[in-house]
Motif scaffolding. Sequence first.
Motif, PDB file in Angstrom:
ATOM      1  N   ALA A   1       2.125  -0.204   7.150  1.00 51.19           N
ATOM      2  CA  ALA A   1       1.086  -0.340   6.136  1.00 51.19           C
ATOM      3  C   ALA A   1       1.736  -0.548   4.775  1.00 51.19           C
ATOM      4  O   ALA A   1       2.970  -0.583   4.650  1.00 51.19           O
ATOM      5  CB  ALA A   1       0.188   0.897   6.128  1.00 51.19           C
ATOM      6  N   ASN A   2       0.896  -0.671   3.742  1.00 49.06           N
ATOM      7  CA  ASN A   2       1.362  -0.940   2.394  1.00 49.06           C
ATOM      8  C   ASN A   2       0.933   0.199   1.473  1.00 49.06           C
ATOM      9  O   ASN A   2      -0.268   0.447   1.309  1.00 49.06           O
ATOM     10  CB  ASN A   2       0.769  -2.279   1.921  1.00 49.06           C
ATOM     11  N   THR A   3       1.894   0.872   0.881  1.00 48.76           N
ATOM     12  CA  THR A   3       1.574   2.004   0.006  1.00 48.76           C
ATOM     13  C   THR A   3       0.713   1.577  -1.175  1.00 48.76           C
ATOM     14  O   THR A   3      -0.203   2.306  -1.581  1.00 48.76           O
ATOM     15  CB  THR A   3       2.864   2.671  -0.502  1.00 48.76           C
ATOM     16  N   GLN A   4       0.991   0.393  -1.725  1.00 48.36           N
ATOM     17  CA  GLN A   4       0.234  -0.056  -2.902  1.00 48.36           C
ATOM     18  C   GLN A   4      -1.241  -0.233  -2.573  1.00 48.36           C
ATOM     19  O   GLN A   4      -2.106   0.059  -3.411  1.00 48.36           O
ATOM     20  CB  GLN A   4       0.817  -1.361  -3.441  1.00 48.36           C
ATOM     21  N   GLU A   5      -1.545  -0.701  -1.364  1.00 49.57           N
ATOM     22  CA  GLU A   5      -2.950  -0.837  -0.964  1.00 49.57           C
ATOM     23  C   GLU A   5      -3.638   0.528  -0.993  1.00 49.57           C
ATOM     24  O   GLU A   5      -4.784   0.654  -1.442  1.00 49.57           O
ATOM     25  CB  GLU A   5      -3.043  -1.440   0.441  1.00 49.57           C
ATOM     26  N   ALA A   6      -2.929   1.552  -0.532  1.00 49.14           N
ATOM     27  CA  ALA A   6      -3.490   2.906  -0.549  1.00 49.14           C
ATOM     28  C   ALA A   6      -3.675   3.395  -1.978  1.00 49.14           C
ATOM     29  O   ALA A   6      -4.727   3.962  -2.321  1.00 49.14           O
ATOM     30  CB  ALA A   6      -2.574   3.853   0.218  1.00 49.14           C
ATOM     31  N   LEU A   7      -2.677   3.190  -2.822  1.00 47.84           N
ATOM     32  CA  LEU A   7      -2.765   3.651  -4.204  1.00 47.84           C
ATOM     33  C   LEU A   7      -3.865   2.910  -4.972  1.00 47.84           C
ATOM     34  O   LEU A   7      -4.534   3.493  -5.835  1.00 47.84           O
ATOM     35  CB  LEU A   7      -1.416   3.470  -4.905  1.00 47.84           C
ATOM     36  N   ASP A   8      -4.050   1.634  -4.661  1.00 49.52           N
ATOM     37  CA  ASP A   8      -5.121   0.870  -5.314  1.00 49.52           C
ATOM     38  C   ASP A   8      -6.479   1.469  -4.994  1.00 49.52           C
ATOM     39  O   ASP A   8      -7.352   1.566  -5.875  1.00 49.52           O
ATOM     40  CB  ASP A   8      -5.078  -0.600  -4.873  1.00 49.52           C
ATOM     41  N   TYR A   9      -6.666   1.871  -3.725  1.00 46.58           N
ATOM     42  CA  TYR A   9      -7.957   2.485  -3.397  1.00 46.58           C
ATOM     43  C   TYR A   9      -8.088   3.856  -4.057  1.00 46.58           C
ATOM     44  O   TYR A   9      -9.151   4.197  -4.599  1.00 46.58           O
ATOM     45  CB  TYR A   9      -8.173   2.640  -1.885  1.00 46.58           C
ATOM     46  N   LEU A  10      -7.041   4.635  -4.025  1.00 48.12           N
ATOM     47  CA  LEU A  10      -7.100   5.971  -4.625  1.00 48.12           C
ATOM     48  C   LEU A  10      -7.396   5.901  -6.120  1.00 48.12           C
ATOM     49  O   LEU A  10      -8.006   6.814  -6.688  1.00 48.12           O
ATOM     50  CB  LEU A  10      -5.789   6.709  -4.371  1.00 48.12           C
ATOM     51  N   ALA A  11      -7.000   4.796  -6.759  1.00 41.54           N
ATOM     52  CA  ALA A  11      -7.270   4.634  -8.192  1.00 41.54           C
ATOM     53  C   ALA A  11      -8.746   4.358  -8.466  1.00 41.54           C
ATOM     54  O   ALA A  11      -9.243   4.660  -9.559  1.00 41.54           O
ATOM     55  CB  ALA A  11      -6.417   3.500  -8.755  1.00 41.54           C
ATOM     56  N   ARG A  12      -9.455   3.804  -7.470  1.00 40.45           N
ATOM     57  CA  ARG A  12     -10.876   3.504  -7.690  1.00 40.45           C
ATOM     58  C   ARG A  12     -11.813   4.382  -6.857  1.00 40.45           C
ATOM     59  O   ARG A  12     -13.037   4.269  -6.983  1.00 40.45           O
ATOM     60  CB  ARG A  12     -11.154   2.036  -7.396  1.00 40.45           C
ATOM     61  N   SER A  13     -11.253   5.254  -6.028  1.00 44.24           N
ATOM     62  CA  SER A  13     -12.074   6.169  -5.226  1.00 44.24           C
ATOM     63  C   SER A  13     -12.877   7.080  -6.145  1.00 44.24           C
ATOM     64  O   SER A  13     -12.310   7.750  -7.028  1.00 44.24           O
ATOM     65  CB  SER A  13     -11.172   7.005  -4.327  1.00 44.24           C
ATOM     66  N   PRO A  14     -14.194   7.154  -5.981  1.00 42.41           N
ATOM     67  CA  PRO A  14     -14.992   8.051  -6.836  1.00 42.41           C
ATOM     68  C   PRO A  14     -14.513   9.499  -6.763  1.00 42.41           C
ATOM     69  O   PRO A  14     -14.359  10.156  -7.813  1.00 42.41           O
ATOM     70  CB  PRO A  14     -16.407   7.907  -6.259  1.00 42.41           C
ATOM     71  N   ALA A  15     -14.256  10.009  -5.571  1.00 41.27           N
ATOM     72  CA  ALA A  15     -13.839  11.406  -5.433  1.00 41.27           C
ATOM     73  C   ALA A  15     -12.453  11.633  -6.017  1.00 41.27           C
ATOM     74  O   ALA A  15     -12.215  12.623  -6.715  1.00 41.27           O
ATOM     75  CB  ALA A  15     -13.875  11.835  -3.965  1.00 41.27           C
ATOM     76  N   ALA A  16     -11.509  10.724  -5.726  1.00 37.92           N
ATOM     77  CA  ALA A  16     -10.160  10.876  -6.254  1.00 37.92           C
ATOM     78  C   ALA A  16     -10.134  10.728  -7.772  1.00 37.92           C
ATOM     79  O   ALA A  16      -9.372  11.414  -8.463  1.00 37.92           O
ATOM     80  CB  ALA A  16      -9.228   9.871  -5.600  1.00 37.92           C
ATOM     81  N   SER A  17     -10.984   9.849  -8.299  1.00 34.28           N
ATOM     82  CA  SER A  17     -11.046   9.668  -9.753  1.00 34.28           C
ATOM     83  C   SER A  17     -11.586  10.929 -10.426  1.00 34.28           C
ATOM     84  O   SER A  17     -11.077  11.359 -11.468  1.00 34.28           O
ATOM     85  CB  SER A  17     -11.937   8.466 -10.093  1.00 34.28           C
ATOM     86  N   ARG A  18     -12.609  11.525  -9.834  1.00 36.17           N
ATOM     87  CA  ARG A  18     -13.138  12.777 -10.393  1.00 36.17           C
ATOM     88  C   ARG A  18     -12.066  13.873 -10.354  1.00 36.17           C
ATOM     89  O   ARG A  18     -11.926  14.657 -11.296  1.00 36.17           O
ATOM     90  CB  ARG A  18     -14.383  13.229  -9.604  1.00 36.17           C
TER      91      ARG A  18
END
Length: 295
Positions: A274-291
């Motif tokens: 897998a690609n770590t950046q793809e995971a980090l990109d989602y975590l940056a826009r995840s509503p729960a992770a952002s909160r």
Amino acid sequence: MIDHHHRLVQRKVQFDYSDSPLHWIPGEAEASHVINVIHMMLPAGELWFCRLYNKALPFVKDARLRDDVQGFIRQEAMHSRAHSGALERYLSVHNIDSSKYLKVMDYLFEQLLSDTPFGYQLFNRRPWLQRWWIGQRCAIVAAVEHFTCVLGKWILEADALDRAKADPVLLDLFRWHGAEEVEHRNVAHDLHVHLGGSFVSRQLWMFVVWPLIVWLFAFGTRTIARQDPSLTKPRGFFAIWRDSAKRGLLPRISSVATSFLRYFKPWYHPDHEANTQEALDYLARSPAASRAARA
């Protein structure tokens, strides 16, 4: 271990399930149930990961790997907490009784895979045997983490769930979890290698882990489906999996089977899965992770 390094952090996420329906993928009761099994399957297992890795830490001599293992523990503890919350505040609210399934999970992790399997105290009296058993269980975690990485990558890329207008809270929960599985995908493999674990032991334990995971998903799907009044005649797990995968709502059987075979390549390393950046990109826009980040 791989050359680049990404430090793992715990994201203290929270989810509000008050408006989340049991069929969180609209019109797709069966696919919803298959994925909902994760709420029942993971809490006990991920706490077991944490306990095991805390016991493995004294044997870790590499400072970077030690930091990775500690980050892994913190993330897995949060995963367990999040899915336990879904079990209590989501599945239970929809009248799903998971007690029978949870008894199986408790037996698996509190008896079969405990520090003293079946209460066999010889493991405590022989330090070398205790150390060997830690290593064997770390091989089990490495096999499990291969599949969690594969499933995590799939759900990050599963556009069909967006097109189906899946419940945003549960979709965020599963994608946050999947992203962190991708993020820490190397740790279990690297720890087992560091502890002196062999290629052969990882392959042998995969033959145990693969059918067990499939059975747990099948048993869990049946457990939920039989309590769903909208399903008068629940279908078999593989029929559900095949048909749902055709619509992109579950990973294709062929892709999961191929990932199983990849694990047996002598040059296998989870970094290539897998690609770590793809995971980090989602975590940056995840509503729960952002909160969680703002908090």
